[in-house]
Motif scaffolding. Structure first.
Motif, PDB file in Angstrom:
ATOM      1  N   MET A   1       0.810  -1.195   0.000  1.00 45.22           N
ATOM      2  CA  MET A   1       0.000   0.000   0.000  1.00 45.22           C
ATOM      3  C   MET A   1       0.854   1.261   0.000  1.00 45.22           C
ATOM      4  N   PHE A   2       1.985   1.215   0.695  1.00 51.91           N
ATOM      5  CA  PHE A   2       2.868   2.386   0.755  1.00 51.91           C
ATOM      6  C   PHE A   2       3.699   2.547  -0.515  1.00 51.91           C
ATOM      7  N   LEU A   3       3.870   1.480  -1.294  1.00 52.97           N
ATOM      8  CA  LEU A   3       4.661   1.571  -2.525  1.00 52.97           C
ATOM      9  C   LEU A   3       4.026   2.513  -3.543  1.00 52.97           C
ATOM     10  N   ALA A   4       2.725   2.732  -3.448  1.00 60.01           N
ATOM     11  CA  ALA A   4       2.024   3.605  -4.401  1.00 60.01           C
ATOM     12  C   ALA A   4       2.320   5.084  -4.168  1.00 60.01           C
ATOM     13  N   GLY A   5       3.027   5.395  -3.091  1.00 61.44           N
ATOM     14  CA  GLY A   5       3.396   6.783  -2.823  1.00 61.44           C
ATOM     15  C   GLY A   5       2.860   7.278  -1.496  1.00 61.44           C
ATOM     16  N   PHE A  25      -4.390  -1.792  10.884  1.00 58.48           N
ATOM     17  CA  PHE A  25      -3.501  -0.985  10.052  1.00 58.48           C
ATOM     18  C   PHE A  25      -2.877   0.142  10.863  1.00 58.48           C
ATOM     19  N   LYS A  26      -3.660   0.775  11.735  1.00 54.72           N
ATOM     20  CA  LYS A  26      -3.111   1.866  12.557  1.00 54.72           C
ATOM     21  C   LYS A  26      -1.985   1.357  13.449  1.00 54.72           C
ATOM     22  N   ARG A  27      -2.177   0.178  14.045  1.00 51.23           N
ATOM     23  CA  ARG A  27      -1.128  -0.396  14.905  1.00 51.23           C
ATOM     24  C   ARG A  27       0.103  -0.789  14.097  1.00 51.23           C
ATOM     25  N   GLY A  31       3.999   0.764  14.239  1.00 54.74           N
ATOM     26  CA  GLY A  31       5.203  -0.066  14.365  1.00 54.74           C
ATOM     27  C   GLY A  31       6.206   0.203  13.254  1.00 54.74           C
ATOM     28  N   LEU A  32       5.710   0.368  12.030  1.00 55.22           N
ATOM     29  CA  LEU A  32       6.600   0.685  10.914  1.00 55.22           C
ATOM     30  C   LEU A  32       7.281   2.034  11.137  1.00 55.22           C
ATOM     31  N   LEU A  33       6.538   2.985  11.665  1.00 57.17           N
ATOM     32  CA  LEU A  33       7.095   4.311  11.948  1.00 57.17           C
ATOM     33  C   LEU A  33       8.174   4.218  13.029  1.00 57.17           C
ATOM     34  N   SER A  34       7.891   3.491  14.095  1.00 55.66           N
ATOM     35  CA  SER A  34       8.863   3.400  15.194  1.00 55.66           C
ATOM     36  C   SER A  34      10.118   2.634  14.796  1.00 55.66           C
ATOM     37  N   ASN A  35      10.010   1.775  13.781  1.00 57.05           N
ATOM     38  CA  ASN A  35      11.177   1.017  13.311  1.00 57.05           C
ATOM     39  C   ASN A  35      11.880   1.672  12.133  1.00 57.05           C
ATOM     40  N   THR A  56      10.519   5.108   3.945  1.00 52.14           N
ATOM     41  CA  THR A  56      11.894   5.583   3.972  1.00 52.14           C
ATOM     42  C   THR A  56      12.693   4.708   3.005  1.00 52.14           C
ATOM     43  N   THR A  57      13.934   5.039   2.780  1.00 55.55           N
ATOM     44  CA  THR A  57      14.784   4.193   1.929  1.00 55.55           C
ATOM     45  C   THR A  57      14.875   2.793   2.528  1.00 55.55           C
TER      46      THR A  57
END
Length: 73
Positions: A1-5, A25-27, A31-35, A56-57
């Motif tokens: 989902m994030f690959l689309a921009g 999805f919110k949880r 987690g993706l943000l904190s990592n 991020t890269t």
């Protein structure tokens, strides 16, 4: 989902709402943000706009790696 921009969390989730429940999805996105796999960015316009999330890269490399493993599966 994030690959689309980039997009707000809600916009990103709405790209494929059948894949995961909104609450989950919110949880997961937290987690993706904190990592360090996604980051939030403020739009250039000033005001009360909502921050958008993007890979991020490190996150892009991880997602692309997961796709390769899944395709070989």
């Amino acid at each position: 989902m994030f690959l689309a921009g980039p997009g707000t969390r809600k916009e990103v989730w709405e790209r494929n709402p059948e894949a995961i429940q909104w609450e989950t999805f919110k949880r997961v996105s937290a987690g993706l943000l904190s990592n360090g796999l996604i980051e939030t960015v403020q739009p250039m316009n000033v005001g009360h706009s909502v921050a958008k999330a993007r890979l991020t890269t490190k996150g892009r490399r991880a997602v692309e790696g997961w796709r390769i493993v899944r395709e070989r599966g």
